[in-house]
Motif scaffolding. Sequence first.
Motif, short mmCIF file in Angstrom:
data_model
loop_
_atom_site.label_atom_id
_atom_site.label_comp_id
_atom_site.label_asym_id
_atom_site.label_seq_id
_atom_site.Cartn_x
_atom_site.Cartn_y
_atom_site.Cartn_z
N PRO A 277 4.50 7.41 18.01
CA PRO A 277 5.40 8.51 18.33
C PRO A 277 6.28 8.82 17.13
N PHE A 278 6.70 10.04 17.03
CA PHE A 278 7.57 10.50 15.96
C PHE A 278 8.81 9.61 15.84
N GLY A 279 9.14 9.24 14.61
CA GLY A 279 10.38 8.53 14.35
C GLY A 279 10.37 7.04 14.60
N LYS A 280 9.21 6.43 14.75
CA LYS A 280 9.13 4.99 15.00
C LYS A 280 8.64 4.25 13.77
N SER A 281 9.01 2.98 13.67
CA SER A 281 8.48 2.09 12.64
C SER A 281 7.18 1.49 13.16
N ILE A 282 6.32 1.09 12.23
CA ILE A 282 5.09 0.40 12.60
C ILE A 282 4.95 -0.83 11.72
N SER A 283 4.07 -1.73 12.12
CA SER A 283 3.84 -2.94 11.35
C SER A 283 3.05 -2.63 10.08
N TYR A 284 3.11 -3.54 9.15
CA TYR A 284 2.35 -3.43 7.90
C TYR A 284 0.85 -3.31 8.21
N GLU A 285 0.35 -4.12 9.13
CA GLU A 285 -1.07 -4.09 9.48
C GLU A 285 -1.46 -2.74 10.08
N HIS A 286 -0.59 -2.20 10.90
CA HIS A 286 -0.83 -0.90 11.52
C HIS A 286 -0.86 0.19 10.45
N PHE A 287 0.07 0.14 9.49
CA PHE A 287 0.12 1.09 8.39
C PHE A 287 -1.17 1.04 7.59
N LEU A 288 -1.62 -0.19 7.24
CA LEU A 288 -2.87 -0.34 6.49
C LEU A 288 -4.07 0.15 7.29
N PHE A 289 -4.05 -0.04 8.60
CA PHE A 289 -5.12 0.44 9.46
C PHE A 289 -5.30 1.95 9.28
N TYR A 290 -4.20 2.68 9.29
CA TYR A 290 -4.27 4.14 9.08
C TYR A 290 -4.82 4.47 7.70
N LEU A 291 -4.36 3.75 6.67
CA LEU A 291 -4.86 4.02 5.32
C LEU A 291 -6.35 3.71 5.21
N GLU A 292 -6.79 2.62 5.82
CA GLU A 292 -8.21 2.25 5.79
C GLU A 292 -9.07 3.30 6.48
N GLN A 293 -8.50 3.98 7.47
CA GLN A 293 -9.23 5.04 8.16
C GLN A 293 -9.33 6.30 7.32
N GLY A 294 -8.60 6.34 6.20
CA GLY A 294 -8.60 7.51 5.35
C GLY A 294 -7.55 8.53 5.75
N ARG A 295 -6.64 8.14 6.59
CA ARG A 295 -5.64 9.08 7.08
C ARG A 295 -4.50 9.24 6.09
N GLU A 296 -3.81 10.36 6.20
CA GLU A 296 -2.64 10.65 5.39
C GLU A 296 -1.41 10.46 6.26
N ILE A 297 -0.32 10.02 5.64
CA ILE A 297 0.85 9.63 6.41
C ILE A 297 2.11 10.29 5.86
N GLU A 298 2.88 10.89 6.74
CA GLU A 298 4.21 11.36 6.40
C GLU A 298 5.19 10.37 7.00
N PHE A 299 6.23 10.02 6.21
CA PHE A 299 7.24 9.10 6.72
C PHE A 299 8.60 9.46 6.16
N VAL A 300 9.63 8.96 6.82
CA VAL A 300 11.01 9.21 6.41
C VAL A 300 11.64 7.89 5.97
N TYR A 301 12.31 7.97 4.83
CA TYR A 301 13.09 6.84 4.32
C TYR A 301 14.42 7.38 3.82
N GLN A 302 15.50 6.87 4.31
CA GLN A 302 16.86 7.30 3.97
C GLN A 302 17.00 8.82 4.06
N ALA A 303 16.57 9.36 5.19
CA ALA A 303 16.69 10.78 5.53
C ALA A 303 15.88 11.72 4.62
N LYS A 304 14.93 11.18 3.84
CA LYS A 304 14.04 11.98 3.01
C LYS A 304 12.61 11.79 3.48
N GLU A 305 11.85 12.88 3.47
CA GLU A 305 10.46 12.77 3.91
C GLU A 305 9.53 12.57 2.71
N TYR A 306 8.58 11.66 2.88
CA TYR A 306 7.58 11.33 1.88
C TYR A 306 6.20 11.52 2.49
#
Length: 95
Positions: free
Chosen positions: A11-40
């Motif tokens: 869901p929007f605005g939630k943290s995920i585990s390192y393993e979960h993050f890598l799972f998305y990258l391994e699938q070839g997915r692109e990820i938008e995330f927020v750190y200190q009120a800035k979007e990356y």
Amino acid sequence: MDDPRGFEDVPFGKSISYEHFLFYLEQGREIEFVYQAKEYFISRSLEGRAVWDGKTKLGECSGESHQDIVHIIRIDGVSLTDLINQNQIKISTVF
């Protein structure tokens, strides 16, 4: 997403585990995330992956290792690995 590890879409605005993050990258997915009120954005192309702060490329990695991008790229001197593990980033979108 049907995954035996139990990873579900985040869901929007939630943290995920390192393993979960890598799972998305391994699938070839692109990820938008927020750190200190800035979007990356972590993009994917034929050349590899890149991390963007708006229109500014913070760094890129080529090759197949999805762990490289989170180990090499730093935001404010801190690796993405550490930011993920410290629950400092919040997921906006997974494409």
